[in-house]
Design an enzyme around this catalytic site. Sequence first.
Site, short mmCIF file in Angstrom:
data_model
loop_
_atom_site.label_atom_id
_atom_site.label_comp_id
_atom_site.label_asym_id
_atom_site.label_seq_id
_atom_site.Cartn_x
_atom_site.Cartn_y
_atom_site.Cartn_z
N ILE A 1 0.71 -1.35 -0.10
CA ILE A 1 -0.03 0.16 0.20
C ILE A 1 0.93 1.26 -0.06
O ILE A 1 2.04 1.10 0.35
CB ILE A 1 -0.99 0.01 1.32
CG1 ILE A 1 -0.16 0.03 2.43
CG2 ILE A 1 -1.91 -1.18 1.10
CD1 ILE A 1 -1.01 0.35 3.56
N GLY B 1 0.32 6.51 3.93
CA GLY B 1 -0.71 7.63 4.43
C GLY B 1 -0.08 9.01 4.13
O GLY B 1 -0.82 10.07 3.52
#
Length: 284
Positions: free
Chosen positions: A207, A210
Site C-alpha cells: 500500500i 498515508g
Amino acid sequence: MPIDAAKAIAAEPRSTEISWDHKDIQLYHLGLGAGVPATDPDELRYTLESRLHVLPSFATVAGAGMGVVGGLSAPGIDVDLAAVLHGGQSITLHRPIPVRGRATSTSRVAAVHDKGKAAVLVLRTEAADEDGPLWTSDAQIFVRGEGGFGGERGPSVGGGQPDRGPDRTVERTVRADQALLYRLSGDWNPLHADPEFAKLAGFDRPILHGLCTYGMTLKAIVDTLLGGDVTRVRSYGTRFAGVVFPGETLRIRMWAGEGRVRATVTAVERDDAPVLSDTVVDHT
C-alpha cells in the site's frame, strides 16, 4: 497497564539536530508525483533547485525526529505494534520552510486520550532554528484495545464536509512505483514495498504511505486554490480513513471558504472508497 498516560506525558522531551537541503526537498516532491509534465513552469517550482519552494508537508519527513515508532517507545508506553494505526496528522507552520536548513527537533507525547476501546496518542514534534520556531507537527496514533483506563476522551474530530457540492474536484494518479520512490524520504516500512510482508499485514499487495497521500493532497490544494503559493498555508490537518494502492487514482474534492479549504479524498477505482476525511487547510 501498557499505557501509563501520566508517565508518558511527564517524560522528558527528546531533542535531535536535523538538517536538509534542496536534494531532500526535490526527492520528497518527486515522491508525491511532482514534475508531471516535467517542463511545466508550475511543476518546476517543486523540482528545479533554482526555482524551488517547499511544500509544508515536508515537515513530516524532515530529519528523523521521534517518529511514530520512536514515540511508541517513550516511557509509559508499551503497546503491540500490530494494534497501532496512524489515525491523523496535522501541521502548523510558524513561517515558510527554507530550502536549506538546520534545526532542533523536539518530540514528546503531548496527550493520551481514552476512546473506550482504544487509546489515542498525540505525538508532537516541534522544530526551531536559530531564527525561532519553524513548525509544530502532531501525529494522532490509534492503539486498539488500550482504552478504558479512565482518561479524558479528548476533542471530537472533524466537522464533516459542507452540505453542498464541491467547488473544485481534481484527480491525481498514483504511479505504480510511487511508494518505492516516496520511501526514500525516510519511511522504510516494508509494508510499502514487499508483497510478502503486505500479505502478512492483510493486504494483497503493498500500500501507499498515508503521509504520501497527505502530501499529494496538500499539493493539489495549493496548486488548485492557492495559486501555487506554498507560503499561504498556515496549518493542515487530516484523518486517515482508508488505504491507497499504487496505480490507483485519487479524487480530491475541495470546498473553498474564507481562509479555509476543506477536502475529502477517495479512491476512484474502488467506487470512491474513503482515503482522507476531515481534511482542512487554513491559509492567508
